[in-house]
Motif scaffolding. Structure first.
Motif, short mmCIF file in Angstrom:
data_model
loop_
_atom_site.label_atom_id
_atom_site.label_comp_id
_atom_site.label_asym_id
_atom_site.label_seq_id
_atom_site.Cartn_x
_atom_site.Cartn_y
_atom_site.Cartn_z
N LYS A 76 31.39 -12.01 -10.24
CA LYS A 76 31.23 -10.59 -10.36
C LYS A 76 31.08 -10.22 -8.82
O LYS A 76 31.11 -9.10 -8.57
CB LYS A 76 29.76 -10.27 -10.98
CG LYS A 76 29.76 -10.32 -12.41
CD LYS A 76 28.35 -10.04 -12.91
CE LYS A 76 28.66 -9.96 -14.56
NZ LYS A 76 29.65 -9.06 -14.99
N GLY A 77 31.26 -11.40 -7.79
CA GLY A 77 31.33 -11.11 -6.41
C GLY A 77 30.22 -11.25 -5.42
O GLY A 77 30.25 -10.70 -4.48
N VAL A 78 29.22 -11.96 -6.15
CA VAL A 78 28.24 -12.65 -5.33
C VAL A 78 28.64 -14.05 -4.91
O VAL A 78 28.25 -14.77 -5.84
CB VAL A 78 26.86 -12.26 -5.99
CG1 VAL A 78 25.90 -12.60 -4.89
CG2 VAL A 78 26.69 -10.75 -6.35
N VAL A 79 28.76 -14.31 -3.63
CA VAL A 79 29.37 -15.49 -3.22
C VAL A 79 28.68 -16.16 -2.28
O VAL A 79 28.18 -15.49 -1.34
CB VAL A 79 30.70 -15.47 -2.92
CG1 VAL A 79 31.41 -16.79 -2.51
CG2 VAL A 79 31.47 -14.72 -3.96
N THR A 80 28.09 -17.48 -2.23
CA THR A 80 27.33 -18.07 -1.32
C THR A 80 27.93 -18.97 -0.36
O THR A 80 28.97 -19.71 -0.62
CB THR A 80 26.37 -18.89 -2.09
OG1 THR A 80 25.52 -17.91 -2.94
CG2 THR A 80 25.42 -19.53 -1.18
N VAL A 81 27.76 -18.82 1.01
CA VAL A 81 28.05 -19.88 1.88
C VAL A 81 26.71 -20.75 2.15
O VAL A 81 25.81 -20.32 2.75
CB VAL A 81 28.44 -19.40 3.41
CG1 VAL A 81 28.71 -20.40 4.57
CG2 VAL A 81 29.50 -18.31 3.24
N LEU A 86 28.46 -27.89 2.91
CA LEU A 86 28.82 -28.50 1.47
C LEU A 86 30.10 -28.41 1.18
O LEU A 86 30.62 -28.05 -0.14
CB LEU A 86 27.86 -27.89 0.28
CG LEU A 86 26.09 -28.08 0.41
CD1 LEU A 86 25.44 -27.50 -0.76
CD2 LEU A 86 25.87 -29.69 0.62
N VAL A 87 30.99 -28.79 2.00
CA VAL A 87 32.30 -28.73 1.66
C VAL A 87 32.85 -29.95 0.78
O VAL A 87 31.79 -30.81 0.68
CB VAL A 87 33.24 -28.87 2.93
CG1 VAL A 87 33.08 -27.58 3.97
CG2 VAL A 87 32.84 -29.91 3.66
N PHE A 88 33.84 -29.87 0.27
CA PHE A 88 34.13 -31.29 -0.57
C PHE A 88 34.86 -32.12 0.27
O PHE A 88 36.00 -31.92 0.99
CB PHE A 88 35.38 -30.76 -1.57
CG PHE A 88 34.70 -29.71 -2.62
CD1 PHE A 88 33.57 -29.95 -3.52
CD2 PHE A 88 35.10 -28.61 -2.75
CE1 PHE A 88 33.10 -29.35 -4.31
CE2 PHE A 88 34.68 -27.62 -3.50
CZ PHE A 88 33.47 -27.88 -4.16
N GLY A 139 31.33 -27.37 13.28
CA GLY A 139 31.64 -26.08 13.43
C GLY A 139 32.79 -25.79 12.63
O GLY A 139 32.96 -24.52 11.96
N GLU A 140 33.95 -26.62 12.51
CA GLU A 140 34.97 -26.39 11.58
C GLU A 140 34.61 -26.41 10.32
O GLU A 140 35.38 -25.71 9.30
CB GLU A 140 36.12 -27.55 11.95
CG GLU A 140 36.69 -27.60 13.32
CD GLU A 140 37.42 -28.69 13.77
OE1 GLU A 140 38.09 -28.84 14.82
OE2 GLU A 140 37.36 -29.66 13.23
N GLN A 141 33.69 -27.44 9.83
CA GLN A 141 33.41 -27.28 8.37
C GLN A 141 32.59 -25.90 8.06
O GLN A 141 32.76 -25.44 6.87
CB GLN A 141 32.18 -28.44 8.22
CG GLN A 141 33.20 -29.83 7.94
CD GLN A 141 32.06 -31.06 7.75
OE1 GLN A 141 31.03 -30.60 7.17
NE2 GLN A 141 32.62 -32.01 7.62
N GLN A 142 31.98 -25.42 9.14
CA GLN A 142 31.28 -23.99 8.79
C GLN A 142 32.30 -23.04 8.60
O GLN A 142 32.22 -21.93 7.67
CB GLN A 142 30.17 -23.74 9.83
CG GLN A 142 29.52 -22.54 9.71
CD GLN A 142 28.64 -22.58 8.41
OE1 GLN A 142 27.53 -23.32 8.35
NE2 GLN A 142 28.87 -21.71 7.53
N MET A 143 33.30 -23.07 9.37
CA MET A 143 34.46 -21.98 9.38
C MET A 143 35.07 -22.09 7.71
O MET A 143 35.44 -21.24 7.29
CB MET A 143 35.23 -22.36 10.31
CG MET A 143 35.05 -22.13 11.71
SD MET A 143 36.42 -22.32 12.96
CE MET A 143 35.51 -22.42 14.51
N LEU A 144 35.17 -23.47 7.38
CA LEU A 144 35.69 -23.80 6.11
C LEU A 144 35.04 -23.26 5.13
O LEU A 144 35.29 -22.75 4.11
CB LEU A 144 36.10 -25.23 5.90
CG LEU A 144 36.53 -25.75 4.76
CD1 LEU A 144 37.91 -25.00 4.38
CD2 LEU A 144 36.65 -27.31 4.69
N ALA A 145 33.68 -23.31 5.27
CA ALA A 145 32.54 -22.82 4.02
C ALA A 145 32.75 -21.22 4.22
O ALA A 145 32.71 -20.79 2.92
CB ALA A 145 31.34 -23.49 4.40
#
Length: 239
Positions: A76-81, A86-88, A139-145
């Protein structure tokens, strides 16, 4: 856009949210501040459907979200960072991004177009597209998230403590990204421990203490220093 009314969430017999009410306004950045243990992440998890509220309501443009499963809420459009990214870790950057579009997996053309948009927004992710996500810097993982969340085409973007564990110079870079998203007219709900940085970007903010909202307003309406000292240190600023 997103209305939270009298939400109560518990861990067993421990009440974490004790009747929280707030509004997340369309096209702006709403920030939730508060000390550790106030219930900030619990509220994010409740909105996202990871935790179920005992009572209260959550509506998105008037549509009830309370009680829905988390994947339905994403749809429905509510998406969490999430906090701590928590990247794979064993999946490539590219596959992490594509995983963010799982609710749109039938729209292959749209997903590939959005993948290109995200890689254009984050050049470092393009450079590391075939690299395992677990080998990226914090920092790169945060960008990815953030990029992974954008792949879901969010109507509301929930961001939980994006500065956690990052060096100050990287925190500034991440907040610049958040500011850019806000300036694009995206609706953002930011939970953040770094109160001073968050207030530099917020259009509206709330203060959460011990499961209760104790203040709501716009930056500039109050003495931030006094409010933060009272909330985080339990004392008023010296005059």
């Amino acid at each position: 856009m997103l209305e939270i009314r009298d939400i109560r969430t518990s861990y067993g017999k421990i009440a974490a949210l004790k009747g929280v009410s707030l509004d997340i306004r369309e096209g702006g950045l709403t920030c939730l501040l508060g000390p550790n243990g106030a219930g900030k992440t619990t509220l994010i998890w409740t909105i996202a459907g990871i935790l179920r509220a005992q009572s209260g309501s959550m509506t998105l443009d008037g549509e009830e979200l309370t009680g829905l499963k988390s994947h339905t809420i994403v749809g429905k459009g509510v998406v969490t960072v999430p906090e701590n990214r928590l990247v794979f870790p064993e999946m490539t950057v590219r596959d992490n991004l594509i995983a963010g579009a799982f609710s749109r997996r039938k729209d292959k053309t749209g997903v590939m177009a959005d993948l290109e948009d995200v890689l254009q927004r984050f050049p470092r992710l393009r450079e590391r597209a075939s690299q395992e996500a677990g080998t990226l810097s914090g920092g790169e993982q945060q960008m990815l998230a953030v990029g992974r969340a954008l792949m879901a085409r969010p109507r509301v973007l929930l961001m939980d403590e994006p500065s956690t564990g990052l060096a100050p110079i990287i925190v500034e870079e991440i907040f610049a990204i958040i500011g850019q998203l806000r300036d694009e007219g995206r609706t953002i709900f930011l939970v953040e421990q770094n109160a001073h940085m968050a207030l530099d970007y917020a259009d509206h903010f709330y203060l959460l203490e011990q499961g209760h909202v104790t203040f709501g307003g716009r930056p500039g309406e109050v003495d931030h220093e006094e409010l933060i000292a009272q909330a985080y240190l339990g004392a008023r600023k010296a005059s």
